[in-house]
Design a protein around this motif. Structure first.
Motif, PDB file in Angstrom:
ATOM      1  N   GLY A 192       0.820  -1.211   0.000  1.00 35.35           N
ATOM      2  CA  GLY A 192       0.000   0.000   0.000  1.00 35.35           C
ATOM      3  C   GLY A 192       0.853   1.259   0.000  1.00 35.35           C
ATOM      4  O   GLY A 192       0.536   2.240  -0.687  1.00 35.35           O
ATOM      5  N   LEU A 193       1.954   1.238   0.755  1.00 37.30           N
ATOM      6  CA  LEU A 193       2.868   2.378   0.792  1.00 37.30           C
ATOM      7  C   LEU A 193       3.462   2.629  -0.587  1.00 37.30           C
ATOM      8  O   LEU A 193       3.519   3.776  -1.057  1.00 37.30           O
ATOM      9  CB  LEU A 193       3.985   2.117   1.806  1.00 37.30           C
ATOM     10  CG  LEU A 193       5.154   3.118   1.813  1.00 37.30           C
ATOM     11  CD1 LEU A 193       4.665   4.525   2.147  1.00 37.30           C
ATOM     12  CD2 LEU A 193       6.238   2.668   2.790  1.00 37.30           C
ATOM     13  N   ILE A 194       3.883   1.551  -1.252  1.00 37.90           N
ATOM     14  CA  ILE A 194       4.468   1.695  -2.585  1.00 37.90           C
ATOM     15  C   ILE A 194       3.440   2.233  -3.571  1.00 37.90           C
ATOM     16  O   ILE A 194       3.748   3.085  -4.419  1.00 37.90           O
ATOM     17  CB  ILE A 194       5.041   0.345  -3.065  1.00 37.90           C
ATOM     18  CG1 ILE A 194       6.200  -0.080  -2.156  1.00 37.90           C
ATOM     19  CG2 ILE A 194       5.504   0.432  -4.519  1.00 37.90           C
ATOM     20  CD1 ILE A 194       6.734  -1.467  -2.439  1.00 37.90           C
ATOM     21  N   ALA A 195       2.204   1.757  -3.462  1.00 37.93           N
ATOM     22  CA  ALA A 195       1.137   2.250  -4.343  1.00 37.93           C
ATOM     23  C   ALA A 195       0.892   3.741  -4.112  1.00 37.93           C
ATOM     24  O   ALA A 195       0.687   4.507  -5.066  1.00 37.93           O
ATOM     25  CB  ALA A 195      -0.144   1.457  -4.106  1.00 37.93           C
ATOM     26  N   GLU A 196       0.920   4.161  -2.850  1.00 34.91           N
ATOM     27  CA  GLU A 196       0.719   5.577  -2.534  1.00 34.91           C
ATOM     28  C   GLU A 196       1.846   6.431  -3.114  1.00 34.91           C
ATOM     29  O   GLU A 196       1.600   7.501  -3.687  1.00 34.91           O
ATOM     30  CB  GLU A 196       0.652   5.765  -1.017  1.00 34.91           C
ATOM     31  CG  GLU A 196      -0.608   5.205  -0.374  1.00 34.91           C
ATOM     32  CD  GLU A 196      -0.563   5.317   1.141  1.00 34.91           C
ATOM     33  OE1 GLU A 196       0.370   5.980   1.658  1.00 34.91           O
ATOM     34  OE2 GLU A 196      -1.445   4.746   1.808  1.00 34.91           O
ATOM     35  N   LEU A 197       3.083   5.965  -2.968  1.00 29.30           N
ATOM     36  CA  LEU A 197       4.221   6.727  -3.480  1.00 29.30           C
ATOM     37  C   LEU A 197       4.191   6.802  -5.007  1.00 29.30           C
ATOM     38  O   LEU A 197       4.526   7.836  -5.595  1.00 29.30           O
ATOM     39  CB  LEU A 197       5.534   6.089  -3.007  1.00 29.30           C
ATOM     40  CG  LEU A 197       5.800   6.166  -1.498  1.00 29.30           C
ATOM     41  CD1 LEU A 197       7.045   5.368  -1.131  1.00 29.30           C
ATOM     42  CD2 LEU A 197       5.945   7.614  -1.035  1.00 29.30           C
ATOM     43  N   THR A 198       3.770   5.709  -5.644  1.00 26.59           N
ATOM     44  CA  THR A 198       3.644   5.711  -7.104  1.00 26.59           C
ATOM     45  C   THR A 198       2.579   6.706  -7.545  1.00 26.59           C
ATOM     46  O   THR A 198       2.767   7.456  -8.520  1.00 26.59           O
ATOM     47  CB  THR A 198       3.282   4.305  -7.612  1.00 26.59           C
ATOM     48  OG1 THR A 198       4.275   3.367  -7.179  1.00 26.59           O
ATOM     49  CG2 THR A 198       3.203   4.278  -9.134  1.00 26.59           C
ATOM     50  N   HIS A 199       1.466   6.732  -6.827  1.00 29.32           N
ATOM     51  CA  HIS A 199       0.390   7.677  -7.145  1.00 29.32           C
ATOM     52  C   HIS A 199       0.866   9.115  -6.944  1.00 29.32           C
ATOM     53  O   HIS A 199       0.521  10.011  -7.742  1.00 29.32           O
ATOM     54  CB  HIS A 199      -0.824   7.392  -6.265  1.00 29.32           C
ATOM     55  CG  HIS A 199      -1.989   8.295  -6.532  1.00 29.32           C
ATOM     56  ND1 HIS A 199      -2.671   8.303  -7.728  1.00 29.32           N
ATOM     57  CD2 HIS A 199      -2.585   9.247  -5.748  1.00 29.32           C
ATOM     58  CE1 HIS A 199      -3.639   9.202  -7.680  1.00 29.32           C
ATOM     59  NE2 HIS A 199      -3.605   9.785  -6.495  1.00 29.32           N
ATOM     60  N   GLU A 200       1.660   9.332  -5.912  1.00 31.98           N
ATOM     61  CA  GLU A 200       2.194  10.676  -5.673  1.00 31.98           C
ATOM     62  C   GLU A 200       3.106  11.113  -6.816  1.00 31.98           C
ATOM     63  O   GLU A 200       3.135  12.294  -7.183  1.00 31.98           O
ATOM     64  CB  GLU A 200       2.945  10.718  -4.339  1.00 31.98           C
ATOM     65  CG  GLU A 200       2.021  10.671  -3.128  1.00 31.98           C
ATOM     66  CD  GLU A 200       2.779  10.682  -1.814  1.00 31.98           C
ATOM     67  OE1 GLU A 200       4.018  10.871  -1.826  1.00 31.98           O
ATOM     68  OE2 GLU A 200       2.139  10.504  -0.757  1.00 31.98           O
ATOM     69  N   HIS A 201       3.858  10.166  -7.389  1.00 28.93           N
ATOM     70  CA  HIS A 201       4.674  10.494  -8.560  1.00 28.93           C
ATOM     71  C   HIS A 201       3.803  11.081  -9.662  1.00 28.93           C
ATOM     72  O   HIS A 201       4.128  12.111 -10.260  1.00 28.93           O
ATOM     73  CB  HIS A 201       5.379   9.239  -9.090  1.00 28.93           C
ATOM     74  CG  HIS A 201       6.597   8.860  -8.325  1.00 28.93           C
ATOM     75  ND1 HIS A 201       7.392   7.787  -8.672  1.00 28.93           N
ATOM     76  CD2 HIS A 201       7.177   9.409  -7.223  1.00 28.93           C
ATOM     77  CE1 HIS A 201       8.396   7.692  -7.822  1.00 28.93           C
ATOM     78  NE2 HIS A 201       8.285   8.659  -6.933  1.00 28.93           N
ATOM     79  N   SER A 202       2.701  10.401  -9.943  1.00 32.00           N
ATOM     80  CA  SER A 202       1.796  10.844 -11.007  1.00 32.00           C
ATOM     81  C   SER A 202       1.216  12.219 -10.688  1.00 32.00           C
ATOM     82  O   SER A 202       1.151  13.103 -11.559  1.00 32.00           O
ATOM     83  CB  SER A 202       0.673   9.819 -11.186  1.00 32.00           C
ATOM     84  OG  SER A 202      -0.249  10.247 -12.166  1.00 32.00           O
TER      85      SER A 202
END
Length: 275
Positions: A192-202
């Motif tokens: 979930g943390l990785i998904a959040e960080l990936t979304h923040e990139h976008s």
């Protein structure tokens, strides 16, 4: 004169370069020599002792390109023999000089990395990317501070374009190397943390594109402060720094503590370095 250990956040690399400097309280430029350099500061040798806290205008040539700085002496030492030594914090780099200067430091870093392991290299590469982005943030904040005196929107647009390219590369490396490794080898509770960080990139990429478009759309008689653009940029920089802090404080320690993740990263970077 203050005699205390030098404190710094970023690694410096040995490099002797002639540099011109003047105290902002003076009109006379003098010559000095750098003993080491980083993206945010350097150790300066000079014939005179520079007062701690003194603001400086500095100029150095990198591959025949003049690079102009504004800096501040954060400490100074006068040895019993030899030149005075001053730690200089870089506050602002000229737009034209930013790329050659950062490239020069990257080359110094690359020379040092040849003696490091593959895992050390990936950590240093990502850390270096964070340092570069930090430098861009500092420059943009300087431009915003100067906006009240008529700083050019063209200068801001140039720096934002450069930062956009750096961020794109940085995000790509993280997603294809760090995040992918984390999804494969870390427990599901961290996905979930990785998904959040990936979304923040976008989100960060989209927001930066919108800011650049807004700057490009300014009329000739409109300054950076028009339409609340300065507030929008400050909010963006805050979000960017928050994102970087999450990576450094939440994700990176988890990856480093996972043996399988470390092995995979070492293997992947080894393939990049040797391939």
């Amino acid at each position: 004169m203050t005699n205390h250990p030098e404190k710094r956040d970023h690694e410096r690399y040995e490099a002797r370069q002639t540099i011109s400097y003047r105290l902002t309280s003076s009109t006379e430029y003098k010559k000095g020599t750098t003993r080491n350099l980083s993206k945010t500061g350097f150790l300066l040798e000079s014939d005179e002792t520079i007062p701690e806290g003194e603001s400086l205008d500095l100029s150095i040539r990198i591959d025949d390109t003049p690079v102009h700085f504004k800096g501040r002496c954060i400490h100074s030492v006068q040895p019993d023999a030899g030149p005075a030594l001053s730690g200089v914090l870089v506050l602002k780099i000229s737009t034209a000089g930013m790329v050659p200067f950062l490239s020069f430091i990257d080359n110094l870093e690359a020379q040092q990395q040849t003696n490091r392991s593959a895992m050390d290299n990936v950590v240093q590469r990502i850390a270096s990317e964070h340092k570069i982005i930090t430098q861009y943030v500092m420059v943009i904040q300087g431009i915003l501070a100067d906006a009240k005196t008529g700083s050019s929107s063209m200068e801001l647009e140039t720096v934002l374009d450069l930062m956009q390219k750096e961020l794109s590369t940085h995000f790509y490396i993280e997603e294809k190397l760090l995040f992918k490794t984390g999804l494969i080898h870390l427990p599901a509770k961290f996905h979930g943390l990785i998904a959040e960080l990936t979304h923040e990139h976008s989100e960060l990429e989209t927001a930066l594109n919108q800011i650049i478009e807004a700057v490009q759309g300014l009329e000739a008689d409109e300054g950076i402060l028009a339409k609340g653009l300065d507030v929008q940029i400050e909010d963006y920089l805050t979000s960017l720094k928050h994102h970087a802090t999450r990576e450094l404080m939440e994700l990176f320690p988890i990856l480093e503590s996972n043996e399988k993740a470390v092995q995979k990263l070492t293997q992947a970077v080894g393939e990049i370095v040797n391939g």
